[in-house]
Every structure is written in structure tokens, then in C-alpha cells.
Write an enzyme that holds these catalytic residues in place. Structure first.
Site, short mmCIF file in Angstrom:
data_model
loop_
_atom_site.label_atom_id
_atom_site.label_comp_id
_atom_site.label_asym_id
_atom_site.label_seq_id
_atom_site.Cartn_x
_atom_site.Cartn_y
_atom_site.Cartn_z
CE LYS A 1 -5.03 -1.03 1.49
NZ LYS A 1 -5.27 -2.13 2.11
CE LYS B 1 1.89 2.47 4.22
NZ LYS B 1 2.08 0.92 3.57
CB THR C 1 -0.81 -0.11 1.34
OG1 THR C 1 -1.74 -1.10 1.43
CG2 THR C 1 -1.78 1.18 1.21
P1 NAD Z 1 5.75 -6.23 7.27
O1 NAD Z 1 6.72 -5.07 7.92
O2 NAD Z 1 5.42 -7.18 7.93
O3 NAD Z 1 6.60 -6.85 5.93
C1 NAD Z 1 7.40 -5.79 5.26
C2 NAD Z 1 8.80 -6.48 4.89
O4 NAD Z 1 9.62 -5.78 4.08
C3 NAD Z 1 9.64 -6.71 6.08
O5 NAD Z 1 9.82 -8.14 6.41
C4 NAD Z 1 10.80 -6.00 5.54
O6 NAD Z 1 11.97 -6.65 6.14
C5 NAD Z 1 10.73 -6.32 4.15
N1 NAD Z 1 11.68 -5.35 3.57
C6 NAD Z 1 12.09 -3.98 3.80
N2 NAD Z 1 12.82 -3.35 2.67
C7 NAD Z 1 13.22 -4.63 1.84
C8 NAD Z 1 13.95 -4.68 0.89
N3 NAD Z 1 14.71 -3.71 0.23
N4 NAD Z 1 14.05 -5.78 0.22
C9 NAD Z 1 13.21 -6.78 0.63
N5 NAD Z 1 12.51 -7.00 1.59
C10 NAD Z 1 12.41 -5.75 2.24
O7 NAD Z 1 4.52 -5.37 6.79
P2 NAD Z 1 3.12 -5.99 6.31
O8 NAD Z 1 2.08 -6.03 7.19
O9 NAD Z 1 3.58 -7.66 5.40
O10 NAD Z 1 2.71 -5.02 4.98
C11 NAD Z 1 3.26 -5.01 3.84
C12 NAD Z 1 2.59 -3.90 2.88
O11 NAD Z 1 1.06 -4.41 2.95
C13 NAD Z 1 2.34 -2.61 3.66
O12 NAD Z 1 2.66 -1.76 2.53
C14 NAD Z 1 0.91 -2.54 4.27
O13 NAD Z 1 0.40 -1.33 4.47
C15 NAD Z 1 0.14 -3.37 3.30
N6 NAD Z 1 -0.77 -4.29 3.80
C16 NAD Z 1 -0.72 -4.65 5.33
C17 NAD Z 1 -2.01 -5.43 5.85
C18 NAD Z 1 -1.82 -6.14 7.08
O14 NAD Z 1 -2.97 -6.40 7.84
N7 NAD Z 1 -0.81 -6.18 7.47
C19 NAD Z 1 -3.16 -5.40 5.14
C20 NAD Z 1 -3.45 -4.94 3.62
C21 NAD Z 1 -2.16 -4.21 3.25
#
Ligand code: NAD
Length: 295
Positions: A170, A245, A95
Site C-alpha cells: 500500500k 499520512k 492504513t
Molecule cells: P474515519 O475517520 O472516517 O473513520 C475511522 C473511524 O474509527 C471513526 O469513525 C472513529 O470514530 C473510529 N474509531 C476511532 N477509535 C475507535 C475505537 N477505539 N473503536 C472503534 N472505532 C474507533 O476514517 P476513514 O476515512 O474511514 O479511514 C479509515 C482508515 O482507512 C484509515 O487508516 C485511512 O488511512 C484508510 N483509508 C482511507 C481511505 C479514504 O479514502 N477515506 C482510502 C484508503 C484507506
């Protein structure tokens, strides 16, 4: 199709696992050891770097925290755009701001690849079950080309328009959700003050014109909807910092387009304060406790 998966966190990890279950060879990368270990257990081939993960990949999926992360990982001599084979499909499921999505999409196309933004809703539960809603901004033929790769992660795939349109859908959805959760919470606290039981108020509003998802699925008081986070001490669910966010992104888009969004601005400020304070580890519906405390 060979898939490169960048970002194996709370969402990306189970999404990549579902692709493996569906028979895809998925090569993934995440800088966090624990994320890599869990992904490896699920059958993801763990690469030593993001670049290594996309060598030979026909589809590159990113699931990263913010637009900055996506733009950084795409660009430069050691970026994904340079490392992937020509004509690869870049699907960003993170997102991020609509403006960042458009910038990322333009970079992808300029590098000779295909751009899709495909943010998701459904949370970790949906990511694990493979029932996410994917909101896709892409050329129709690009979506058709990768649809079979998206399907194992999705309950529903909605084509919203050209690149950037998925992110637009979204944040518009979450603008409604953030505002409506505050509205439902204020009504329940007012009902308490007026001596109404939670159940009586729910029985009326859930079948009257106040009906909405924040009330009937994610009800902010325990009791009327046994599966809502309120019944488990507000464990997320959809965490308050993620709502803060998304409302911030919605507000940014409203400002850049000159859209009047007074309630959106108020909801964004209330959720930012909540996420930075008591709500940091809680479901977004726990904002009702702040409203009650302030009453
Ligand atoms: P998270 O922090 O658990 O996962 C993100 C991952 O990206 C982390 O493990 C981090 O180490 C990794 N990362 C950072 N830089 C990187 C790089 N250069 N190369 C490879 N990996 C890298 O977050 P999440 O909850 O999985 O959310 C991810 C996305 O999905 C966000 O944009 C969030 O807004 C969106 N989202 C989350 C949810 C939810 O319920 N968690 C729901 C809908 C959307």
C-alpha cells in the site's frame, strides 16, 4: 461466519454495510454517535463497546485512523484480543505503518488468533460499491479461510505475502502516486507557461511515456478527464491529508530500511504543508494550485 467490525467511519461504515448485504451478521462499534446510527440503518448490529462487538466473532475487522488506534484497541484486559474467541481471524484494513502492522500481527498470533493486514485502495466510492482493492499480508491458508468474507467489500484481493506485506504494498503504491501527481502537476503548469493547452498536453502525454494514473484518471486540471476531481472544485476523491499520512508512513519505512527516497521525502514534505494549509478538505490533485501559485 460471524463478523465483528470496529471503526464504522467513512470507509468502515460502507464496508460493513456491504457485508450485511451479502448476508453476514455484522456486529459493529464506533465511539461516534452518527457513525453508529448510519451503520444501524444499514443493518449492522450496533454493540455498546468494541469488546462487546467481537464476542463470538470468528472474523474481527478493524478500520481505524492509525496504528496507535489498532494497537490500543487490540491490547489489554479490555482489548479485542482477549475478548474474541480463540482462533479468530483478525483482519486490519486500516492504513498503518508496516512496523505497527508487524507488531499487531505478532500480538494477534501470540494471543492464539490469526493475523491478516488488508489495507485498501479505492476510497469511499470503492468502499460503497464493494469494489476496493485489498492488499493482503497473511499466511495463504488464513487468506483462503476469510476470502469469502473479504469478497463483498472487494473488486480485487491481492495476496502480497506474510503479515505486514499488505501495508508494504500500500505505501509503495502511494509513494508512486504522490510523486507522480506532483510530476504531472509541474508538467501542466510548465505547459501553461509555455502556451500549451491542457488538452494538447493531455493528448500527447496520455498516449506517450508520461502516461500514468495521476494523469489519465485523476488529471489535476479540469477538462481532459471529465470524472477527475479537478472538474468539481477538487472535492475528494482521495483527500490531501490522507496522501500526506501515507507518504509519512512510506518515509518512515524508507528511513527504517535505509532506502534512499529523495523524491519521496520531498513529496511527503510538500503534501504535509498542503494538507495542513489550503489542501485540508481537497483532493490531493489540488496540489497543482500550490505549484501554480508558487510559479
Ligand atoms: P474515519 O475517520 O472516517 O473513520 C475511522 C473511524 O474509527 C471513526 O469513525 C472513529 O470514530 C473510529 N474509531 C476511532 N477509535 C475507535 C475505537 N477505539 N473503536 C472503534 N472505532 C474507533 O476514517 P476513514 O476515512 O474511514 O479511514 C479509515 C482508515 O482507512 C484509515 O487508516 C485511512 O488511512 C484508510 N483509508 C482511507 C481511505 C479514504 O479514502 N477515506 C482510502 C484508503 C484507506
Amino acid at each position: 461466519m460471524k463478523v465483528g467490525f470496529i471503526g464504522l467511519g467513512n470507509m468502515g461504515g460502507p464496508m460493513a454495510a456491504n457485508l450485511v448485504k451479502a448476508g453476514y451478521v455484522v456486529t459493529g462499534f464506533d465511539p461516534v454517535d452518527a457513525a453508529r446510527a448510519l451503520a444501524a440503518e444499514a443493518g449492522v448490529v450496533v454493540a455498546a463497546s468494541a469488546v462487546e462487538a467481537v464476542v463470538g466473532a470468528e472474523v474481527v475487522i478493524t478500520m481505524l485512523p492509525s496504528g496507535r488506534h489498532v494497537l490500543d484497541v487490540y491490547q489489554g484486559a479490555d482489548g479485542l484480543l482477549a475478548a474474541a474467541p480463540a482462533g479468530a481471524y483478525f483482519v486490519d484494513c486500516s492504513t498503518i505503518a508496516v512496523s505497527d502492522a508487524r507488531e499487531a500481527g505478532a500480538l494477534v498470533v501470540k494471543a492464539g488468533h490469526r493475523a491478516l493486514d488488508a489495507p485498501v485502495s479505492g476510497g469511499v466510492v470503492g468502499a460503497t460499491a464493494g469494489t476496493l482493492t485489498l492488499m493482503v499480508g497473511a499466511l495463504a491458508e488464513d487468506l483462503e479461510a476469510v476470502r469469502e468474507v473479504l469478497d463483498p467489500m472487494a473488486g480485487r484481493v491481492v495476496h502480497c505475502g506474510e503479515p505486514g506485506a499488505g501495508q508494504a504494498a500500500k505505501i509503495c503504491n502511494n509513494l508512486i502516486l504522490g510523486i507522480s501527481m506532483i510530476g504531472v502537476s509541474e508538467a501542466f503548469v510548465l505547459g501553461e507557461k509555455l502556451g500549451l493547452s491542457h488538452q494538447a498536453l493531455f493528448d500527447v502525454t496520455s498516449t506517450a511515456s508520461g502516461q500514468c494514473w495521476a494523469l489519465t484518471t485523476n488529471c489535476p486540471v479540469p477538462g481532459p478527464v471529465p470524472t477527475s476531481p479537478a472538474n468539481r472544485s477538487y472535492q475528494p476523491g482521495f483527500a490531501a491529508p490522507l496522501m500526506a499520512k501515507d507518504l509519512g508512513l512510506a518515509l518512515q519505512a524508507a528511513e527504517s530500511t535505509g532506502t534512499s527516497a529523495s523524491l519521496g521525502a520531498l513529496a511527503a514534505a510538500l503534501y504535509r504543508e498542503f494538507a495542513d494549509g489550503n489542501g485540508s478538505g481537497l483532493d490531493f490533485s489540488a496540489i497543482i494550485n500550490e505549484i501554480r501559485d508558487a510559479s
